[in-house]
Design an enzyme around this catalytic site. Structure first.
Site, PDB file in Angstrom:
ATOM      1  N   HIS A 266       0.849  -1.186   0.000  1.00 43.56           N
ATOM      2  CA  HIS A 266       0.000   0.000   0.000  1.00 43.56           C
ATOM      3  C   HIS A 266       0.882   1.233   0.000  1.00 43.56           C
ATOM      4  O   HIS A 266       1.930   1.233   0.652  1.00 43.56           O
ATOM      5  CB  HIS A 266      -0.915  -0.004   1.230  1.00 43.56           C
ATOM      6  CG  HIS A 266      -2.099   0.857   1.070  1.00 43.56           C
ATOM      7  ND1 HIS A 266      -2.055   2.212   1.277  1.00 43.56           N
ATOM      8  CD2 HIS A 266      -3.369   0.576   0.673  1.00 43.56           C
ATOM      9  CE1 HIS A 266      -3.247   2.714   1.030  1.00 43.56           C
ATOM     10  NE2 HIS A 266      -4.059   1.748   0.654  1.00 43.56           N
ATOM     11  N   ASP A 322      -7.700  -5.626   0.345  1.00 44.57           N
ATOM     12  CA  ASP A 322      -8.187  -6.551  -0.675  1.00 44.57           C
ATOM     13  C   ASP A 322      -7.752  -7.987  -0.434  1.00 44.57           C
ATOM     14  O   ASP A 322      -8.265  -8.897  -1.079  1.00 44.57           O
ATOM     15  CB  ASP A 322      -7.710  -6.098  -2.063  1.00 44.57           C
ATOM     16  CG  ASP A 322      -8.340  -4.773  -2.438  1.00 44.57           C
ATOM     17  OD1 ASP A 322      -9.555  -4.646  -2.233  1.00 44.57           O
ATOM     18  OD2 ASP A 322      -7.629  -3.877  -2.891  1.00 44.57           O
TER      19      ASP A 322
HETATM   20  N1  COA Z   1       4.198  -7.311  -4.365  1.00 49.16           N
HETATM   21  C1  COA Z   1       5.543  -7.249  -4.493  1.00 49.16           C
HETATM   22  N2  COA Z   1       6.240  -6.140  -4.291  1.00 49.16           N
HETATM   23  C2  COA Z   1       5.578  -5.042  -3.941  1.00 49.16           C
HETATM   24  C3  COA Z   1       4.185  -5.051  -3.777  1.00 49.16           C
HETATM   25  C4  COA Z   1       3.484  -6.240  -4.013  1.00 49.16           C
HETATM   26  N3  COA Z   1       2.168  -6.312  -3.902  1.00 49.16           N
HETATM   27  N4  COA Z   1       3.788  -3.794  -3.432  1.00 49.16           N
HETATM   28  C5  COA Z   1       4.879  -3.037  -3.365  1.00 49.16           C
HETATM   29  N5  COA Z   1       5.988  -3.793  -3.676  1.00 49.16           N
HETATM   30  C6  COA Z   1       7.370  -3.348  -3.719  1.00 49.16           C
HETATM   31  C7  COA Z   1       7.575  -2.351  -4.857  1.00 49.16           C
HETATM   32  O1  COA Z   1       7.879  -3.029  -6.051  1.00 49.16           O
HETATM   33  C8  COA Z   1       8.713  -1.541  -4.334  1.00 49.16           C
HETATM   34  O2  COA Z   1       9.897  -2.306  -4.494  1.00 49.16           O
HETATM   35  P1  COA Z   1      11.291  -1.591  -4.860  1.00 49.16           P
HETATM   36  O3  COA Z   1      11.546  -0.607  -3.747  1.00 49.16           O
HETATM   37  O4  COA Z   1      12.273  -2.707  -4.891  1.00 49.16           O
HETATM   38  O5  COA Z   1      11.092  -0.903  -6.177  1.00 49.16           O
HETATM   39  C9  COA Z   1       8.437  -1.446  -2.850  1.00 49.16           C
HETATM   40  O6  COA Z   1       7.642  -2.587  -2.553  1.00 49.16           O
HETATM   41  C10 COA Z   1       7.707  -0.229  -2.407  1.00 49.16           C
HETATM   42  O7  COA Z   1       6.521  -0.103  -3.127  1.00 49.16           O
HETATM   43  P2  COA Z   1       5.637   1.200  -2.976  1.00 49.16           P
HETATM   44  O8  COA Z   1       6.359   2.388  -3.505  1.00 49.16           O
HETATM   45  O9  COA Z   1       5.180   1.300  -1.558  1.00 49.16           O
HETATM   46  O10 COA Z   1       4.406   0.849  -3.909  1.00 49.16           O
HETATM   47  P3  COA Z   1       3.447   1.894  -4.637  1.00 49.16           P
HETATM   48  O11 COA Z   1       2.993   2.908  -3.679  1.00 49.16           O
HETATM   49  O12 COA Z   1       4.055   2.383  -5.886  1.00 49.16           O
HETATM   50  O13 COA Z   1       2.255   0.921  -5.055  1.00 49.16           O
HETATM   51  C11 COA Z   1       0.441  -0.537  -4.772  1.00 49.16           C
HETATM   52  C12 COA Z   1       1.223   0.618  -4.159  1.00 49.16           C
HETATM   53  C13 COA Z   1      -0.811  -0.771  -3.950  1.00 49.16           C
HETATM   54  C14 COA Z   1       0.014  -0.141  -6.195  1.00 49.16           C
HETATM   55  C15 COA Z   1       1.328  -1.794  -4.786  1.00 49.16           C
HETATM   56  O14 COA Z   1       1.648  -2.163  -3.472  1.00 49.16           O
HETATM   57  C16 COA Z   1       0.669  -2.958  -5.518  1.00 49.16           C
HETATM   58  O15 COA Z   1       0.732  -3.013  -6.744  1.00 49.16           O
HETATM   59  N6  COA Z   1       0.027  -3.897  -4.762  1.00 49.16           N
HETATM   60  C17 COA Z   1      -0.659  -5.015  -5.398  1.00 49.16           C
HETATM   61  C18 COA Z   1      -2.017  -4.591  -5.900  1.00 49.16           C
HETATM   62  C19 COA Z   1      -2.984  -4.388  -4.768  1.00 49.16           C
HETATM   63  O16 COA Z   1      -3.158  -5.231  -3.915  1.00 49.16           O
HETATM   64  N7  COA Z   1      -3.675  -3.234  -4.807  1.00 49.16           N
HETATM   65  C20 COA Z   1      -4.669  -2.889  -3.827  1.00 49.16           C
HETATM   66  C21 COA Z   1      -4.232  -1.738  -2.985  1.00 49.16           C
HETATM   67  S1  COA Z   1      -5.369  -1.434  -1.666  1.00 49.16           S
END
Ligand code: COA
Length: 385
Positions: A266, A322
């Site tokens: 998140h 989710d």
């Molecule tokens: N699986 C694997 N790695 C993940 C991840 C996941 N679900 N969510 C974040 N990361 C990783 C990112 O790739 C990043 O890695 P890096 O530093 O090596 O590049 C690190 O964790 C930090 O990520 P962050 O910047 O906090 O993510 P974001 O703010 O850009 O994206 C989401 C947030 C929600 C889009 C992302 O966590 C995601 O795609 N989650 C899966 C989809 C989901 O469940 N969405 C519902 C949200 S309520």
């Protein structure tokens, strides 16, 4: 020029007093009230009023609001007829976006959106909000029948929002425990600061577009798998993994390919989402009520959580809302492609609260960009290219 931040991470897009997140401590509060207390003690109807109005209602205010919600549950037959023309294979989120956009043609109301000063006509805001919140549940439930070739049941005035939704969705009298669980799910999903869909509410609302266009835009934004669409993906992912012994291999393969694990991570939370904790307990409650000690899907989900914690906790990636909501809805007999539509029903309350807040102090959103294209140059006639 200021720094460019992809995804506007950490950039405030508005001032709001609707909800707040402490992502380090895992705290979420609506208007200052912790989500755990609202989930325990409130109802969806009361939470709608809290979000829209800023304060908990008195008994009389709540009854009046419930009455307004009840009287707006029915949709015109034309909407049903329109929905009958949709392909049954269409995704419920595409259906919902189209049907909600069409409400603007059947129940117009832009009288407050004049562009001359703030729109603070509370009656207008309430009127439009109840029209949308009431009908969102009706539309999602109607589609469940229409897409299977049946006529949907009429709404019932003796039931609260969650009960009526379950009644209309399943066509059966709702079980009291399931209805309360649905009520809690609606509370948990009702609001969550400036996420992508709420940001789209601010942008669309700032043009003084109708509230139906505002909510249709937000539904489209919520549908993406990185946002609300993730709950459906979680279930599909668990299905694909199959058994707990396959989790490590699955997670490692996806991480090696830089693919995300659905339902994890998140932008705001760097610890477990408090809503995920509540939803996990609700799954246990449903299992207890069914006399089940073991739920294979839950065993699998817990193993995914364990492996992800091992691989991703150092990045602050933990289960989000989710992760467990899909499992809960699955236990309640709801098909996976409806999960995000149910999320949208709940979130319409938060969206409309932000719409109200935007209108009270509106300025059209018009950010800038960093142009990285060609400098000015002369047009080249086609024969010289
Ligand atoms: N699986 C694997 N790695 C993940 C991840 C996941 N679900 N969510 C974040 N990361 C990783 C990112 O790739 C990043 O890695 P890096 O530093 O090596 O590049 C690190 O964790 C930090 O990520 P962050 O910047 O906090 O993510 P974001 O703010 O850009 O994206 C989401 C947030 C929600 C889009 C992302 O966590 C995601 O795609 N989650 C899966 C989809 C989901 O469940 N969405 C519902 C949200 S309520």
């Amino acid at each position: 020029m200021s720094e460019y931040l992809p995804g506007l991470a950490g950039v405030p897009a508005t001032k709001s007093n609707i909800s707040d997140i402490d992502g380090e401590k895992g705290i979420l509060a609506y208007r200052g009230y912790p989500i755990e207390q609202l989930a325990d003690k409130s109802t969806f109807e009361e939470t709608c009023m809290l979000l829209l109005n800023g304060k908990l209602p008195t008994t009389q205010e709540l009854e009046e609001f419930e009455q307004r919600l009840h009287s707006n549950r029915r949709t015109q037959f034309h909407i049903r007829d329109l929905m009958k023309t949709f392909p049954p294979s269409g995704h419920p989120m595409e259906m919902l976006q189209t049907a909600v956009a069409s409400l603007g043609m059947f129940y117009p109301g832009n009288e407050c959106l004049t562009g001359t000063g703030a729109c603070e006509d509370l009656d207008y805001i309430y009127n439009m909000s109840v029209k949308i919140i009431s009908r969102m549940g009706t539309i999602v439930a109607m589609w469940e029948h229409l897409r299977n070739g049946y006529e949907p049941p009429e709404p019932r005035d003796d039931l609260n929002y969650a009960e009526n939704f379950l009644y209309m969705f399943t066509g059966k009298d709702p079980d009291p425990l399931m209805a309360r669980i649905m009520d809690v799910c609606l509370i948990l999903h009702a609001e969550h600061t400036i996420n992508a869909s709420t940001f789209s509410v601010l942008v669309t609302g700032s043009t003084l577009a109708s509230p139906y266009s505002v909510i249709a835009a937000a539904i489209g934004t919520l549908s993406g798998p990185l946002h609300g669409g993730a709950n459906q993906r979680v279930l599909e992912m668990l299905d694909e993994i199959g058994t707990p012994d396959k989790v490590e291999e699955y997670v490692d393969k996806r991480l090696a390919k830089k693919e995300v694990i659905w339902g994890m991570g998140h932008r705001e939370y760097k610890t477990k989402d408090p809503r995920a904790t509540i939803l996990e307990k609700l799954v246990n409650k449903v299992m207890e009520s069914q006399g089940k000690n073991v739920n294979p899907l839950m065993e699998l989900a817990r193993e995914v959580e364990r492996v992800c914690e091992d691989r991703l906790a150092h990045k602050g990636v933990y289960p989000n809302v989710d992760f467990y909501s899909g499992i809960l809805y699955n236990e309640m007999g709801i098909s996976a492609d409806q999960f995000t539509a149910i999320f949208a029903i709940a979130r319409s309350a938060g969206w409309l609260a932000h719409w109200r807040e935007q209108l009270a102090d509106n300025r059209i959103f018009r950010p800038t960009q960093m142009y990285i294209g060609e400098p000015l140059r002369d047009y080249v006639p086609i024969e010289l290219r």
